[in-house]
Design a protein around this motif. Structure first.
Motif, PDB file in Angstrom:
ATOM      1  N   VAL A   1     -16.509  46.528 -16.968  1.00  0.00           N
ATOM      2  CA  VAL A   1     -15.962  47.636 -17.025  1.00  0.00           C
ATOM      3  C   VAL A   1     -15.242  48.663 -16.441  1.00  0.00           C
ATOM      4  CG1 VAL A   1     -17.882  48.859 -17.724  1.00  0.00           C
ATOM      5  CG2 VAL A   1     -17.324  49.457 -18.610  1.00  0.00           C
ATOM      6  N   ILE A   2     -14.296  48.660 -17.002  1.00  0.00           N
ATOM      7  CA  ILE A   2     -13.757  50.246 -15.755  1.00  0.00           C
ATOM      8  C   ILE A   2     -14.443  51.553 -16.940  1.00  0.00           C
ATOM      9  CG2 ILE A   2     -11.395  51.527 -15.473  1.00  0.00           C
ATOM     10  CD1 ILE A   2     -10.724  49.049 -15.064  1.00  0.00           C
ATOM     11  N   THR A   3     -14.590  52.449 -16.873  1.00  0.00           N
ATOM     12  CA  THR A   3     -15.459  53.727 -17.149  1.00  0.00           C
ATOM     13  C   THR A   3     -14.979  54.858 -15.886  1.00  0.00           C
ATOM     14  OG1 THR A   3     -16.727  54.571 -18.834  1.00  0.00           O
ATOM     15  CG2 THR A   3     -17.457  52.671 -16.949  1.00  0.00           C
ATOM     16  N   GLY A   4     -15.062  55.948 -16.836  1.00  0.00           N
ATOM     17  CA  GLY A   4     -15.672  57.119 -15.708  1.00  0.00           C
ATOM     18  C   GLY A   4     -16.898  57.741 -15.989  1.00  0.00           C
TER      19      GLY A   4
ATOM     20  N   MET B   1      -6.412  50.945 -11.312  1.00  0.00           N
ATOM     21  CA  MET B   1      -7.286  50.291 -10.753  1.00  0.00           C
ATOM     22  C   MET B   1      -7.416  48.447 -11.098  1.00  0.00           C
ATOM     23  SD  MET B   1     -10.815  52.469 -11.790  1.00  0.00           S
ATOM     24  CE  MET B   1     -12.473  52.128 -11.259  1.00  0.00           C
ATOM     25  N   GLY B   2      -7.090  49.137 -12.597  1.00  0.00           N
ATOM     26  CA  GLY B   2      -5.914  47.513 -12.587  1.00  0.00           C
ATOM     27  C   GLY B   2      -5.146  46.585 -11.941  1.00  0.00           C
TER      28      GLY B   2
ATOM     29  N   GLU C   1     -24.808  47.781 -19.071  1.00  0.00           N
ATOM     30  CA  GLU C   1     -25.026  46.882 -20.019  1.00  0.00           C
ATOM     31  C   GLU C   1     -23.880  45.918 -19.705  1.00  0.00           C
ATOM     32  OE1 GLU C   1     -24.401  46.384 -24.027  1.00  0.00           O
ATOM     33  OE2 GLU C   1     -25.489  48.088 -24.356  1.00  0.00           O
ATOM     34  N   ALA C   2     -22.757  46.219 -18.319  1.00  0.00           N
ATOM     35  CA  ALA C   2     -22.033  45.692 -17.971  1.00  0.00           C
ATOM     36  C   ALA C   2     -22.728  44.627 -16.661  1.00  0.00           C
ATOM     37  CB  ALA C   2     -20.783  46.314 -17.638  1.00  0.00           C
ATOM     38  N   ASP C   3     -21.510  43.309 -16.333  1.00  0.00           N
ATOM     39  CA  ASP C   3     -22.124  42.587 -15.323  1.00  0.00           C
ATOM     40  C   ASP C   3     -21.953  43.210 -14.268  1.00  0.00           C
ATOM     41  OD1 ASP C   3     -23.362  40.068 -15.856  1.00  0.00           O
ATOM     42  OD2 ASP C   3     -21.347  40.525 -17.555  1.00  0.00           O
ATOM     43  N   ILE C   4     -20.402  44.162 -14.020  1.00  0.00           N
ATOM     44  CA  ILE C   4     -19.983  45.063 -13.601  1.00  0.00           C
ATOM     45  C   ILE C   4     -19.404  45.933 -13.122  1.00  0.00           C
ATOM     46  CG2 ILE C   4     -18.478  44.670 -11.333  1.00  0.00           C
ATOM     47  CD1 ILE C   4     -18.621  41.822 -10.773  1.00  0.00           C
ATOM     48  N   CYS C   5     -19.601  47.064 -13.053  1.00  0.00           N
ATOM     49  CA  CYS C   5     -19.480  48.809 -13.752  1.00  0.00           C
ATOM     50  C   CYS C   5     -17.915  48.864 -12.044  1.00  0.00           C
ATOM     51  CB  CYS C   5     -19.990  49.244 -13.444  1.00  0.00           C
ATOM     52  SG  CYS C   5     -20.158  50.510 -13.740  1.00  0.00           S
TER      53      CYS C   5
ATOM     54  N   ASN D   1     -18.183  46.143  -5.370  1.00  0.00           N
ATOM     55  CA  ASN D   1     -18.031  45.641  -6.887  1.00  0.00           C
ATOM     56  C   ASN D   1     -16.976  45.377  -7.159  1.00  0.00           C
ATOM     57  OD1 ASN D   1     -20.865  46.702  -8.117  1.00  0.00           O
ATOM     58  ND2 ASN D   1     -19.839  48.371  -9.368  1.00  0.00           N
ATOM     59  N   TYR D   2     -15.708  45.690  -6.500  1.00  0.00           N
ATOM     60  CA  TYR D   2     -14.299  45.394  -6.071  1.00  0.00           C
ATOM     61  C   TYR D   2     -14.513  43.595  -6.327  1.00  0.00           C
ATOM     62  CZ  TYR D   2     -12.455  49.808  -8.030  1.00  0.00           C
ATOM     63  OH  TYR D   2     -11.493  50.635  -8.138  1.00  0.00           O
TER      64      TYR D   2
END
Length: 200
Positions: free
Chosen positions: A121-124, A163-164, A133-137, A24-25
């Motif tokens: 989206v960057i999420t826990g 991650m950023g 919903e994101a194209d990439i998580c 995904n990265y």
């Protein structure tokens, strides 16, 4: 206190090393390069609270490394700032829970304005509404906060920041961003002086 600090450092370091790494990265970097570097859009980052501060930092770092980016406050977006979104733009949203109300609302408003708008989206929480919903998580690994209460964003924000950095650095590599290009964006301070010396 020395032992406590050493343990905190170990816990934060462990959280970074436990960030899930997958393709995904690469997909996220490719999407940033395609939408911004190739098609001429911009990266629009957003988040609430501490996550918002990290989103702002990511935007400014991308700007300095050849990817036009801007921070959009999710609440201000509902009062006209949504107009910053243009064709080929790409959203990068940060939410530890993956269900922050203002961010979820932002995705709905953004898609109403531009149905084709894509977002990362960057999420826990990989099972959250934003993640689905994101194209990439990109999942943080949902580390335990080092805060004694287990509440204050500490370890989670550390992983988000790293991650950023990964996205920025890998995008620089993908676009072949040079020290000369860097120097053109840094005219003041030590970095400006040093980059001009190196670009000679």
């Amino acid at each position: 206190m020395t032992d406590s600090i050493k343990q905190l450092l170990q816990d934060e370091a462990a959280a970074i090393l436990n960030i899930p790494v997958n393709d995904n990265y690469e997909k996220a970097v490719d999407l940033i390069v395609e939408q911004v570097h190739t098609k001429g859009g911009k990266l629009v980052t957003s988040g609430m609270g501490k996550a918002g501060q990290i989103a702002m930092n990511i935007a400014t770092t991308f700007c300095s490394t050849g990817i036009p980016a801007v921070f959009l406050h999710p609440s201000e977006a509902q009062h006209g700032d949504l107009g910053i979104l243009q064709r080929n733009d790409l959203l990068l949203l940060i939410s530890n829970s993956g269900k922050t109300r203002e961010i979820v609302e932002l995705t709905h408003l953004a898609h109403k304005l531009n149905p084709g708008l894509k977002f990362i989206v960057i999420t826990g929480n990989a099972d959250s509404p934003l993640a689905k919903e994101a194209d990439i998580c990109l999942h943080t690994g949902n580390p335990r906060e080092v805060c004694p209460l287990g509440m204050t964003p500490t370890t989670s924000t550390t992983t988000m920041t790293v991650m950023g950095d990964i996205l920025v650095v890998e995008t620089m590599r993908k676009t072949g961003f040079t020290i000369h290009e860097y120097s053109l964006r840094h005219h003041g301070g030590y970095l400006g002086e040093r980059s001009r010396e190196l670009s000679k």
